[in-house]
Scaffold this motif. Structure first.
Motif, PDB file in Angstrom:
ATOM      1  N   VAL A 278       0.830  -1.211   0.000  1.00  0.00           N
ATOM      2  CA  VAL A 278       0.000   0.000   0.000  1.00  0.00           C
ATOM      3  C   VAL A 278       0.863   1.258   0.000  1.00  0.00           C
ATOM      4  O   VAL A 278       0.348   2.366   0.131  1.00  0.00           O
ATOM      5  N   ASP A 279       2.182   1.094  -0.148  1.00  0.00           N
ATOM      6  CA  ASP A 279       3.065   2.255  -0.199  1.00  0.00           C
ATOM      7  C   ASP A 279       2.734   3.100  -1.425  1.00  0.00           C
ATOM      8  O   ASP A 279       2.380   2.576  -2.485  1.00  0.00           O
ATOM      9  N   LYS A 280       2.887   4.406  -1.285  1.00  0.00           N
ATOM     10  CA  LYS A 280       2.565   5.318  -2.380  1.00  0.00           C
ATOM     11  C   LYS A 280       3.713   6.253  -2.704  1.00  0.00           C
ATOM     12  O   LYS A 280       3.572   7.163  -3.517  1.00  0.00           O
ATOM     13  N   ALA A 281       4.857   6.011  -2.071  1.00  0.00           N
ATOM     14  CA  ALA A 281       5.996   6.912  -2.247  1.00  0.00           C
ATOM     15  C   ALA A 281       6.474   6.946  -3.689  1.00  0.00           C
ATOM     16  O   ALA A 281       6.936   7.976  -4.178  1.00  0.00           O
ATOM     17  N   GLY A 282       6.372   5.799  -4.385  1.00  0.00           N
ATOM     18  CA  GLY A 282       6.898   5.722  -5.741  1.00  0.00           C
ATOM     19  C   GLY A 282       6.298   6.750  -6.678  1.00  0.00           C
ATOM     20  O   GLY A 282       7.010   7.363  -7.477  1.00  0.00           O
ATOM     21  N   TYR A 283       4.982   6.959  -6.572  1.00  0.00           N
ATOM     22  CA  TYR A 283       4.336   7.910  -7.492  1.00  0.00           C
ATOM     23  C   TYR A 283       4.708   9.348  -7.156  1.00  0.00           C
ATOM     24  O   TYR A 283       5.084  10.129  -8.042  1.00  0.00           O
ATOM     25  N   SER A 284       4.584   9.735  -5.888  1.00  0.00           N
ATOM     26  CA  SER A 284       4.860  11.127  -5.530  1.00  0.00           C
ATOM     27  C   SER A 284       6.325  11.481  -5.771  1.00  0.00           C
ATOM     28  O   SER A 284       6.646  12.623  -6.097  1.00  0.00           O
ATOM     29  N   ASN A 285       7.226  10.503  -5.648  1.00  0.00           N
ATOM     30  CA  ASN A 285       8.643  10.750  -5.917  1.00  0.00           C
ATOM     31  C   ASN A 285       8.881  10.953  -7.411  1.00  0.00           C
ATOM     32  O   ASN A 285       9.602  11.867  -7.825  1.00  0.00           O
ATOM     33  N   VAL A 286       8.275  10.112  -8.253  1.00  0.00           N
ATOM     34  CA  VAL A 286       8.391  10.274  -9.704  1.00  0.00           C
ATOM     35  C   VAL A 286       7.771  11.598 -10.138  1.00  0.00           C
ATOM     36  O   VAL A 286       8.312  12.312 -10.991  1.00  0.00           O
ATOM     37  N   ARG A 287       6.642  11.951  -9.543  1.00  0.00           N
ATOM     38  CA  ARG A 287       5.996  13.234  -9.854  1.00  0.00           C
ATOM     39  C   ARG A 287       6.935  14.392  -9.541  1.00  0.00           C
ATOM     40  O   ARG A 287       7.053  15.341 -10.327  1.00  0.00           O
ATOM     41  N   ARG A 288       7.617  14.297  -8.411  1.00  0.00           N
ATOM     42  CA  ARG A 288       8.584  15.341  -8.042  1.00  0.00           C
ATOM     43  C   ARG A 288       9.692  15.451  -9.081  1.00  0.00           C
ATOM     44  O   ARG A 288      10.086  16.548  -9.499  1.00  0.00           O
ATOM     45  N   MET A 289      10.208  14.312  -9.544  1.00  0.00           N
ATOM     46  CA  MET A 289      11.287  14.323 -10.532  1.00  0.00           C
ATOM     47  C   MET A 289      10.833  14.951 -11.854  1.00  0.00           C
ATOM     48  O   MET A 289      11.571  15.729 -12.468  1.00  0.00           O
ATOM     49  N   ILE A 290       9.623  14.609 -12.287  1.00  0.00           N
ATOM     50  CA  ILE A 290       9.113  15.173 -13.534  1.00  0.00           C
ATOM     51  C   ILE A 290       8.936  16.678 -13.403  1.00  0.00           C
ATOM     52  O   ILE A 290       9.336  17.453 -14.281  1.00  0.00           O
ATOM     53  N   ASN A 291       8.355  17.120 -12.297  1.00  0.00           N
ATOM     54  CA  ASN A 291       8.144  18.551 -12.093  1.00  0.00           C
ATOM     55  C   ASN A 291       9.453  19.320 -11.983  1.00  0.00           C
ATOM     56  O   ASN A 291       9.513  20.501 -12.323  1.00  0.00           O
ATOM     57  N   ASN A 292      10.510  18.655 -11.532  1.00  0.00           N
ATOM     58  CA  ASN A 292      11.814  19.303 -11.404  1.00  0.00           C
ATOM     59  C   ASN A 292      12.671  19.141 -12.648  1.00  0.00           C
ATOM     60  O   ASN A 292      13.798  19.626 -12.686  1.00  0.00           O
ATOM     61  N   GLY A 293      12.159  18.420 -13.659  1.00  0.00           N
ATOM     62  CA  GLY A 293      12.948  18.208 -14.868  1.00  0.00           C
ATOM     63  C   GLY A 293      14.136  17.300 -14.652  1.00  0.00           C
ATOM     64  O   GLY A 293      15.134  17.399 -15.365  1.00  0.00           O
ATOM     65  N   GLN A 294      14.042  16.394 -13.675  1.00  0.00           N
ATOM     66  CA  GLN A 294      15.163  15.517 -13.353  1.00  0.00           C
ATOM     67  C   GLN A 294      15.135  14.232 -14.171  1.00  0.00           C
ATOM     68  O   GLN A 294      14.086  13.812 -14.674  1.00  0.00           O
ATOM     69  N   PHE A 295      16.309  13.621 -14.286  1.00  0.00           N
ATOM     70  CA  PHE A 295      16.418  12.275 -14.827  1.00  0.00           C
ATOM     71  C   PHE A 295      15.741  11.306 -13.859  1.00  0.00           C
ATOM     72  O   PHE A 295      15.927  11.384 -12.647  1.00  0.00           O
ATOM     73  N   ILE A 296      14.917  10.384 -14.393  1.00  0.00           N
ATOM     74  CA  ILE A 296      14.194   9.427 -13.556  1.00  0.00           C
ATOM     75  C   ILE A 296      14.874   8.066 -13.663  1.00  0.00           C
ATOM     76  O   ILE A 296      14.764   7.393 -14.695  1.00  0.00           O
ATOM     77  N   PRO A 297      15.595   7.627 -12.630  1.00  0.00           N
ATOM     78  CA  PRO A 297      16.245   6.317 -12.692  1.00  0.00           C
ATOM     79  C   PRO A 297      15.210   5.206 -12.732  1.00  0.00           C
ATOM     80  O   PRO A 297      14.160   5.292 -12.085  1.00  0.00           O
ATOM     81  N   SER A 298      15.499   4.161 -13.471  1.00  0.00           N
ATOM     82  CA  SER A 298      14.555   3.054 -13.641  1.00  0.00           C
ATOM     83  C   SER A 298      14.143   2.450 -12.303  1.00  0.00           C
ATOM     84  O   SER A 298      12.979   2.095 -12.099  1.00  0.00           O
ATOM     85  N   ASN A 299      15.077   2.346 -11.373  1.00  0.00           N
ATOM     86  CA  ASN A 299      14.780   1.709 -10.085  1.00  0.00           C
ATOM     87  C   ASN A 299      13.877   2.560  -9.195  1.00  0.00           C
ATOM     88  O   ASN A 299      13.350   2.064  -8.198  1.00  0.00           O
ATOM     89  N   ALA A 300      13.700   3.833  -9.542  1.00  0.00           N
ATOM     90  CA  ALA A 300      12.788   4.693  -8.784  1.00  0.00           C
ATOM     91  C   ALA A 300      11.346   4.477  -9.214  1.00  0.00           C
ATOM     92  O   ALA A 300      10.416   4.915  -8.527  1.00  0.00           O
ATOM     93  N   VAL A 301      11.154   3.796 -10.345  1.00  0.00           N
ATOM     94  CA  VAL A 301       9.813   3.582 -10.890  1.00  0.00           C
ATOM     95  C   VAL A 301       9.267   2.260 -10.354  1.00  0.00           C
ATOM     96  O   VAL A 301       9.630   1.183 -10.825  1.00  0.00           O
ATOM     97  N   LYS A 302       8.407   2.352  -9.346  1.00  0.00           N
ATOM     98  CA  LYS A 302       7.759   1.164  -8.773  1.00  0.00           C
ATOM     99  C   LYS A 302       6.296   1.206  -9.189  1.00  0.00           C
ATOM    100  O   LYS A 302       5.486   1.936  -8.617  1.00  0.00           O
ATOM    101  N   ILE A 303       5.973   0.397 -10.203  1.00  0.00           N
ATOM    102  CA  ILE A 303       4.665   0.498 -10.846  1.00  0.00           C
ATOM    103  C   ILE A 303       3.531   0.240  -9.871  1.00  0.00           C
ATOM    104  O   ILE A 303       2.497   0.904  -9.905  1.00  0.00           O
ATOM    105  N   GLU A 304       3.710  -0.741  -8.971  1.00  0.00           N
ATOM    106  CA  GLU A 304       2.629  -1.032  -8.029  1.00  0.00           C
ATOM    107  C   GLU A 304       2.349   0.161  -7.115  1.00  0.00           C
ATOM    108  O   GLU A 304       1.186   0.414  -6.758  1.00  0.00           O
ATOM    109  N   GLU A 305       3.376   0.939  -6.748  1.00  0.00           N
ATOM    110  CA  GLU A 305       3.159   2.103  -5.900  1.00  0.00           C
ATOM    111  C   GLU A 305       2.515   3.243  -6.684  1.00  0.00           C
ATOM    112  O   GLU A 305       1.770   4.051  -6.124  1.00  0.00           O
ATOM    113  N   MET A 306       2.812   3.321  -7.966  1.00  0.00           N
ATOM    114  CA  MET A 306       2.156   4.320  -8.812  1.00  0.00           C
ATOM    115  C   MET A 306       0.668   4.000  -8.960  1.00  0.00           C
ATOM    116  O   MET A 306      -0.192   4.870  -8.808  1.00  0.00           O
ATOM    117  N   VAL A 307       0.356   2.735  -9.247  1.00  0.00           N
ATOM    118  CA  VAL A 307      -1.042   2.325  -9.403  1.00  0.00           C
ATOM    119  C   VAL A 307      -1.807   2.508  -8.092  1.00  0.00           C
ATOM    120  O   VAL A 307      -2.942   3.001  -8.068  1.00  0.00           O
TER     121      VAL A 307
END
Length: 715
Positions: A278-307
């Protein structure tokens, strides 16, 4: 006397001049009241500009009578005259008639008429006219864009490339501009590797208002390059890869290695077993990276946490179990030959006043790495939201740690909110990070005030940068595994970026019978501490495991999308000593499988191994030929050690996708695109947007609309 009079007149005039200039602040939001991050605010007719933060807040200096111009991509520009009030909140309306756009702010599209900076544009046509055999970049840009210089050190190919924009004052002697290639912050050397035939356009922005779009790094101007084929179509150079890795290394962030799940043959491996998440950190962290124009490392993308970041309309449980089970089977949106399965759990909802008394211990990181504005200052404001939710029967203690750990507030009733908030306000950052010592002290305090019928929980808030005492991931894992035996649960909240240790915090939450969230804005803090107060603090089921048995007469192969770090051995499903995930009050859990039906030829399915000792005949009988799969669930009540099993059978029936199914599919597809997965079947961000729009539904809180805007920005 005359001198005194002159001084008084001068002072009066100075006060009058100062009174003309004042600080204007407010919030820029959309038509639904949701904040618009990175919206532009400019004093009309001047070069003064500002941009909104992640909560839509802005601050700008202006005079009475000035006009403020508010703009955001895809929304109509709005002008407001400054009057006597110092707070101006603005709501922007969507603009369905976007015309010519230029690239700015890490690739975010913006109408050309909205750009007030000094912008020189170079198109692909002019690039081709200027293309020459030697010194391509220098000849292409120098002479076509006024004041732009690009040179190789010593004139030797392969040496460091220097880029500068003349005419910009700066204390920095080298005066190097910020370089952005296809939305990614890049270096001069990366720019030098791109062939001129691949460049679609070059924008050179070179006045002081660039700081409103790009921040302090743009003090020497900005060079924005858009390639003709876009970064997802052209092969990434070694220098680009190094540049991205250097960005991540510079931020000093770390993530657990993820090996993407592959398709498994149902005949030989019919069981799929995993722990819920039920963790949700993966989505909010990826959202932060996109909003900051940062490179998104593959290991930061946890699909289950995004969903699982999003809520879905599952029915409430109607029996003695604390959650309901729901399944859905549809055609896969991104592949015509496969089907998509959704398995959803809905935790029972309790009114806050009906939740048991809470014995909470705030464990707060106040080390030097937390001094950033997005860390301790945001942490204190976020926890005040939680404090305001407390009831008289709840108790809070506060433990802090830096170079050492200490108690700054002994257990205090929720009745005394002012006392708890005062303790938060007094916190300051400094020193090293003795995280292990802090955890020991927090659990000790929680155990001393343990409530047998209450909710006993430590809430850890940190960036995860432990460097004193028990500090390695393994050491912290062993420490938490020992502490969870006390019956005290753990919630882990990550703050800020730079030193952010996602891998450490995920481990702590997993082993501490708790959940992990990432807070980057006050909007996210409100979601966790207000909207989802019960789920964040009250566990209704622990060690929840899922085991799916696929019917090999109907399913040729299957793949679990995400949950790579939650996989369990099949035999662990019935082993009550094996730790698994926890479900909070009102929380939902969603898992997706992609399956290949029997008889379908598919590149994902490899030829089955010919086994000598295992019978190849299907064990399924005619009694089960109409079943697609059986899913079993095991869980424990929060205060018990023996698990309870539930069973749900899914018939071989394909239905039209519901709104929730379409949206969950869109989020999973975007996650696969971010990971550059081999399974998204060459889909594009536009496909994600179309799918998400189909599944947008009522969207009362606006989170789905925010996701769609995020993809529009990213693409």
């Amino acid at each position: 006397m005359k001198t005194v009079l002159n001084v008084l007149i001068a002072l009066f005039m100075l006060v009058q001049l100062q009174a003309q200039q004042k600080t204007i602040s407010g919030v820029v939001s959309d038509e639904n009241g949701l904040p618009l991050p990175s919206a532009t605010v400019i004093v009309k007719g001047t070069k003064k500009g500002a941009s909104t933060n992640f909560d839509g807040n802005y601050t700008i200096q202006a005079k009475s009578g000035n006009k403020l111009v508010f703009s955001y991509v895809g929304y109509k520009t709005k002008e407001v005259t400054v009057g006597s009030v110092a707070t101006i909140d603005v709501s922007l309306k969507p603009d369905g008639n976007l015309e010519e756009v230029v690239i700015s702010a890490f690739g975010i599209t913006r109408e050309k008429k909205e750009m007030t900076s000094s912008v020189t544009m170079l198109t692909s046509e002019s690039v081709s006219r200027k293309r020459q055999r030697k010194n391509k970049h220098k000849n292409m840009l120098t002479g076509k864009v006024s004041g732009l210089q690009i040179n190789n050190s010593n004139g030797v190919a392969g040496n460091q490339t220097n880029v500068a924009i003349r005419g910009i004052s700066s204390s920095n002697s080298n005066k190097r501009p910020l370089i952005i290639i296809d939305g990614v912050i890049s270096s001069e050397n990366v720019l030098s590797t791109i062939s001129t035939k691949d460049i679609k356009s070059v924008d050179v922005i070179k006045d002081a208002s660039t700081s409103a779009l790009y921040g302090s790094r743009s003090v020497n101007g900005v060079v924005v390059v858009s390639t003709a084929s876009k970064k997802d179509k052209r092969k990434e150079t070694a220098l680009e890869k190094d540049n991205k890795l250097n960005q991540l290394k510079h931020l000093n962030e770390s993530y657990t290695k993820i090996h993407e799940n592959k398709f498994k043959i149902a005949n030989t491996t019919p069981l799929s077993t995993f722990s819920i998440d039920v963790d949700k950190a993966g989505y909010s962290n990826v959202r932060r990276m996109i909003n900051n124009g940062q490179f998104i490392p593959s290991n930061a993308v946890k699909i289950e946490e995004m969903v699982n970041y999003f809520n879905y309309d599952y029915p409430q449980p109607t029996d003695e179990h604390p959650f309901s089970i729901n399944t859905e089977v549809v055609k896969t949106p991104w592949h015509t030959d496969t089907k998509l399965v959704r398995i959803g759990l809905q935790g029972k909802i309790y009114e806050n006043e009906n939740l048991p008394a809470a014995n909470l211990t705030f464990l707060l990181d106040v080390s030097g790495s937390m001094s950033n504005q997005k860390k301790l200052p945001l942490l204190k404001q976020a926890f005040k939201l939680l404090v305001n939710q407390l009831r008289d029967k709840d108790k809070v203690a506060i433990v802090v740690y830096a170079g050492a750990a200490g108690v700054v507030l002994k257990p205090t009733s929720g009745k005394h909110k002012d006392k708890i908030i005062a303790a938060l306000d007094n916190l300051n950052a400094g020193g090293s990070t003795a995280g292990g010592e802090g955890i020991e002290l927090a659990y000790k305090l929680a155990e001393e005030n343990f409530s047998k019928k209450g909710n006993n929980r430590v809430i850890l808030a940190t960036d995860g940068d432990f460097n004193v005492g028990a500090s390695t991931t393994d050491a912290m894992e062993h420490l938490i595994e020992e502490k969870r035996k006390s019956g005290v649960f753990l919630s882990v909240l990550g703050f800020g970026y730079g030193n952010y240790k996602d891998d450490m915090l995920e481990t702590l939450a997993d082993k501490g019978n708790g959940n992990h969230a990432y807070i980057d804005t006050m909007q996210e803090a409100r979601r966790i501490f207000e909207t989802e107060f019960g789920g964040t603090l009250f566990t209704i089921a622990k060690d929840v495991k899922i085991q799916v048995e696929f019917n090999p007469t109907q399913v040729q192969a299957y793949r679990l999308i995400g949950y790579e770090n939650r996989l369990l051995a099949d035999e662990d499903f019935v082993n009550d000593t094996i730790d698994a995930g926890e479900l909070g009050a009102g929380h939902t859990v969603t898992a997706l499988y992609e399956i290949v039906p029997v008889g379908v030829e598919n590149d994902y399915v490899k030829q089955a191994i010919d086994l000598k000792y295992t019978k190849k005949e299907n064990v399924s009988t005619d009694n089960y030929k109409d079943e697609l799969f059986t899913v079993k669930f095991r869980y424990k009540k929060p205060d018990e050690t023996k698990s309870i099993e539930m069973v749900h059978v899914q018939k071989d029936e394909t239905s039209e996708a519901s709104d929730d199914m379409n949206f969950a599919s869109a989020v999973a597809l975007f996650g696969m695109q971010l990971k550059q997965s081999s399974f998204h079947n060459n889909s594009k961000p536009e496909d994600v947007i179309a799918l998400a729009e189909k599944g947008r539904g009522k969207d009362k809180s606006g989170y789905r609309a925010e996701f769609i805007r995020l993809i529009s920005t990213f693409k």
